[in-house]
Design a protein around this motif. Sequence first.
Motif, PDB file in Angstrom:
ATOM      1  N   TRP A  25      -6.167  -5.009   1.526  1.00  0.00           N
ATOM      2  CA  TRP A  25      -4.878  -5.456   2.052  1.00  0.00           C
ATOM      3  C   TRP A  25      -4.670  -4.956   3.472  1.00  0.00           C
ATOM      4  CZ3 TRP A  25      -2.189  -3.570  -2.973  1.00  0.00           C
ATOM      5  CH2 TRP A  25      -2.385  -4.514  -3.986  1.00  0.00           C
ATOM      6  N   VAL A  39       0.844  -1.198   0.000  1.00  0.00           N
ATOM      7  CA  VAL A  39       0.000   0.000   0.000  1.00  0.00           C
ATOM      8  C   VAL A  39       0.879   1.248   0.000  1.00  0.00           C
ATOM      9  CG1 VAL A  39      -1.803   1.233   1.247  1.00  0.00           C
ATOM     10  CG2 VAL A  39      -1.766  -1.267   1.264  1.00  0.00           C
ATOM     11  N   PRO A  50      -6.070   8.733  -3.037  1.00  0.00           N
ATOM     12  CA  PRO A  50      -7.095   7.888  -2.416  1.00  0.00           C
ATOM     13  C   PRO A  50      -6.735   6.406  -2.536  1.00  0.00           C
ATOM     14  CG  PRO A  50      -8.063   9.402  -4.026  1.00  0.00           C
ATOM     15  CD  PRO A  50      -6.594   9.513  -4.148  1.00  0.00           C
ATOM     16  N   ARG A  51      -7.140   5.649  -1.551  1.00  0.00           N
ATOM     17  CA  ARG A  51      -6.883   4.208  -1.536  1.00  0.00           C
ATOM     18  C   ARG A  51      -7.826   3.501  -2.502  1.00  0.00           C
ATOM     19  NH1 ARG A  51      -2.569   3.976   1.570  1.00  0.00           N
ATOM     20  NH2 ARG A  51      -2.762   4.482   3.750  1.00  0.00           N
ATOM     21  N   THR A  52      -7.306   2.497  -3.169  1.00  0.00           N
ATOM     22  CA  THR A  52      -8.144   1.666  -4.026  1.00  0.00           C
ATOM     23  C   THR A  52      -8.833   0.614  -3.165  1.00  0.00           C
ATOM     24  OG1 THR A  52      -6.422   0.038  -4.460  1.00  0.00           O
ATOM     25  CG2 THR A  52      -6.524   1.956  -5.941  1.00  0.00           C
ATOM     26  N   ASP A  53      -9.786  -0.086  -3.745  1.00  0.00           N
ATOM     27  CA  ASP A  53     -10.458  -1.160  -3.017  1.00  0.00           C
ATOM     28  C   ASP A  53      -9.460  -2.247  -2.611  1.00  0.00           C
ATOM     29  OD1 ASP A  53     -12.904   0.088  -3.196  1.00  0.00           O
ATOM     30  OD2 ASP A  53     -13.573  -1.068  -4.944  1.00  0.00           O
ATOM     31  N   ASP A  54      -8.522  -2.564  -3.501  1.00  0.00           N
ATOM     32  CA  ASP A  54      -7.520  -3.575  -3.186  1.00  0.00           C
ATOM     33  C   ASP A  54      -6.642  -3.139  -2.014  1.00  0.00           C
ATOM     34  OD1 ASP A  54      -8.351  -5.374  -5.099  1.00  0.00           O
ATOM     35  OD2 ASP A  54      -6.867  -4.750  -6.590  1.00  0.00           O
ATOM     36  N   GLU A  55      -6.235  -1.884  -2.022  1.00  0.00           N
ATOM     37  CA  GLU A  55      -5.382  -1.383  -0.934  1.00  0.00           C
ATOM     38  C   GLU A  55      -6.107  -1.421   0.394  1.00  0.00           C
ATOM     39  OE1 GLU A  55      -2.733   1.610  -3.736  1.00  0.00           O
ATOM     40  OE2 GLU A  55      -4.410   2.414  -2.569  1.00  0.00           O
ATOM     41  N   ARG A  56      -7.375  -1.036   0.397  1.00  0.00           N
ATOM     42  CA  ARG A  56      -8.161  -1.110   1.640  1.00  0.00           C
ATOM     43  C   ARG A  56      -8.296  -2.563   2.102  1.00  0.00           C
ATOM     44  NH1 ARG A  56     -10.854   3.118  -0.888  1.00  0.00           N
ATOM     45  NH2 ARG A  56     -12.440   1.763  -1.799  1.00  0.00           N
TER      46      ARG A  56
END
Length: 99
Positions: free
Chosen positions: A33, A18, A25-31
């Motif tokens: 993880w 991440v 902004p964070r992506t869905d994948d980053e959130r």
Amino acid sequence: MSTPSELRARAAELEQRVPPIHAGPRTDDERMWLEKAAALRAEADQIEVVDWERTGRIQCADCGTMVRTQTLESLPAHRCTERQRARREREAVDRDNEK
């Protein structure tokens, strides 16, 4: 079943994927993880508590020594600094021998 240190290492791997928060902004994948990393750390904490209740011992996060303790708030003296220094010296000797 994984050990607490393996779970924490996996959590650290996920967190390294991440980028910093100021990168955007964070992506869905980053959130996902980060949530998985938090869950892995919580699982590691729970395993340590159960092991401590069963054995009365807990692993020092700094030197890796299993220490008998009455509480989870503090560890008794166990020459942690000396153990860490000795480990670093062994690793340096091993690196020198590989060269």
